[in-house]
Design a protein around this motif. Structure first.
Motif, PDB file in Angstrom:
ATOM      1  N   GLN A   1      -9.623  -0.441  60.705  1.00  0.00           N
ATOM      2  CA  GLN A   1      -9.938   0.168  59.408  1.00  0.00           C
ATOM      3  C   GLN A   1     -10.737  -0.880  58.643  1.00  0.00           C
ATOM      4  O   GLN A   1     -10.470  -2.067  58.772  1.00  0.00           O
ATOM      5  CB  GLN A   1      -8.675   0.493  58.615  1.00  0.00           C
ATOM      6  N   GLY A   2     -11.704  -0.441  57.847  1.00  0.00           N
ATOM      7  CA  GLY A   2     -12.505  -1.398  57.093  1.00  0.00           C
ATOM      8  C   GLY A   2     -12.416  -1.152  55.600  1.00  0.00           C
ATOM      9  O   GLY A   2     -12.260  -0.016  55.163  1.00  0.00           O
ATOM     10  N   VAL A   3     -12.523  -2.232  54.834  1.00  0.00           N
ATOM     11  CA  VAL A   3     -12.473  -2.153  53.377  1.00  0.00           C
ATOM     12  C   VAL A   3     -13.231  -3.342  52.790  1.00  0.00           C
ATOM     13  O   VAL A   3     -13.258  -4.416  53.386  1.00  0.00           O
ATOM     14  CB  VAL A   3     -11.008  -2.121  52.871  1.00  0.00           C
ATOM     15  N   TRP A   4     -13.892  -3.111  51.646  1.00  0.00           N
ATOM     16  CA  TRP A   4     -14.516  -4.211  50.916  1.00  0.00           C
ATOM     17  C   TRP A   4     -13.453  -4.889  50.057  1.00  0.00           C
ATOM     18  O   TRP A   4     -12.642  -4.210  49.430  1.00  0.00           O
ATOM     19  CB  TRP A   4     -15.633  -3.694  50.003  1.00  0.00           C
ATOM     20  N   MET A   5     -13.445  -6.208  50.028  1.00  0.00           N
ATOM     21  CA  MET A   5     -12.525  -6.971  49.181  1.00  0.00           C
ATOM     22  C   MET A   5     -13.307  -7.966  48.349  1.00  0.00           C
ATOM     23  O   MET A   5     -14.204  -8.636  48.858  1.00  0.00           O
ATOM     24  CB  MET A   5     -11.486  -7.734  50.004  1.00  0.00           C
ATOM     25  N   THR A   6     -12.912  -8.065  47.083  1.00  0.00           N
ATOM     26  CA  THR A   6     -13.482  -9.098  46.221  1.00  0.00           C
ATOM     27  C   THR A   6     -12.916 -10.449  46.652  1.00  0.00           C
ATOM     28  O   THR A   6     -11.927 -10.522  47.396  1.00  0.00           O
ATOM     29  CB  THR A   6     -13.112  -8.864  44.744  1.00  0.00           C
ATOM     30  N   LYS A   7     -13.495 -11.503  46.147  1.00  0.00           N
ATOM     31  CA  LYS A   7     -13.000 -12.840  46.455  1.00  0.00           C
ATOM     32  C   LYS A   7     -11.554 -13.002  45.999  1.00  0.00           C
ATOM     33  O   LYS A   7     -10.742 -13.603  46.692  1.00  0.00           O
ATOM     34  CB  LYS A   7     -13.904 -13.886  45.818  1.00  0.00           C
ATOM     35  N   LYS A   8     -11.227 -12.434  44.843  1.00  0.00           N
ATOM     36  CA  LYS A   8      -9.852 -12.508  44.345  1.00  0.00           C
ATOM     37  C   LYS A   8      -8.904 -11.756  45.286  1.00  0.00           C
ATOM     38  O   LYS A   8      -7.796 -12.218  45.567  1.00  0.00           O
ATOM     39  CB  LYS A   8      -9.762 -11.937  42.931  1.00  0.00           C
ATOM     40  N   GLU A   9      -9.342 -10.607  45.789  1.00  0.00           N
ATOM     41  CA  GLU A   9      -8.498  -9.833  46.708  1.00  0.00           C
ATOM     42  C   GLU A   9      -8.279 -10.576  48.031  1.00  0.00           C
ATOM     43  O   GLU A   9      -7.210 -10.438  48.641  1.00  0.00           O
ATOM     44  CB  GLU A   9      -9.115  -8.458  46.960  1.00  0.00           C
ATOM     45  N   LEU A  10      -9.261 -11.354  48.460  1.00  0.00           N
ATOM     46  CA  LEU A  10      -9.062 -12.173  49.660  1.00  0.00           C
ATOM     47  C   LEU A  10      -7.894 -13.133  49.444  1.00  0.00           C
ATOM     48  O   LEU A  10      -7.017 -13.269  50.305  1.00  0.00           O
ATOM     49  CB  LEU A  10     -10.322 -12.973  50.001  1.00  0.00           C
TER      50      LEU A  10
END
Length: 143
Positions: free
Chosen positions: A110-119
């Motif tokens: 599954q793919g998702v975009w993550m912000t730097k904070k979410e990383l």
């Protein structure tokens, strides 16, 4: 030693990264996020520029990707985890910028975009190499 091309995909502004979550396949990586895409070098990757050939093949196997016009492939370093079961793997880490990305292997990922904070917020849900790279970004003020 097994050489592995490992490609990070960022949005054009470099604010988000496209990450995958393994839903089947390799049990040690199941339900873990991966910051990069990659895999083993295969014989069809040739002998000249084998790392780049393998990198492009792996990207094409795992995702539909539309790179930005100015997207250069940037080599940022190496990653290796001497504490893992796969300590014989040495990752060549690259970053590309993409306009759009979609997972091809929907039965496995599954793919998702993550912000730097979410990383950072999801740090302990990432596999080992990803955590090393997040650490590197954080220590070098890139996160």
């Amino acid at each position: 030693q097994q050489l592995i091309p490992y490609v990070l995909i960022s949005d054009p502004e470099g604010e988000k990264f496209f990450v995958s979550k393994r839903t089947s396949g390799d049990a040690r990586l199941q339900n873990k996020y991966a910051l990069g895409f990659g895999g083993h070098i295969n014989p069809e990757d040739g002998s000249l520029s084998v790392i780049l050939s393998a990198m492009y093949r792996e990207l094409n196997e795992e995702v539909d990707i539309e790179l930005t016009e100015e997207s250069d492939i940037k080599f940022i370093g190496y990653v290796r985890d001497l504490t893992s079961d796969t300590k014989d793997h040495l990752g060549f880490v690259f970053i590309v910028k993409a306009e759009s990305v979609k997972i091809k292997e929907k039965d496995k990922l599954q793919g998702v975009w993550m912000t730097k904070k979410e990383l950072v917020d999801n740090y302990f849900h990432f596999e080992g190499w990803s955590r090393y790279i997040i650490d590197y970004f954080y220590e070098n003020s890139n996160l």
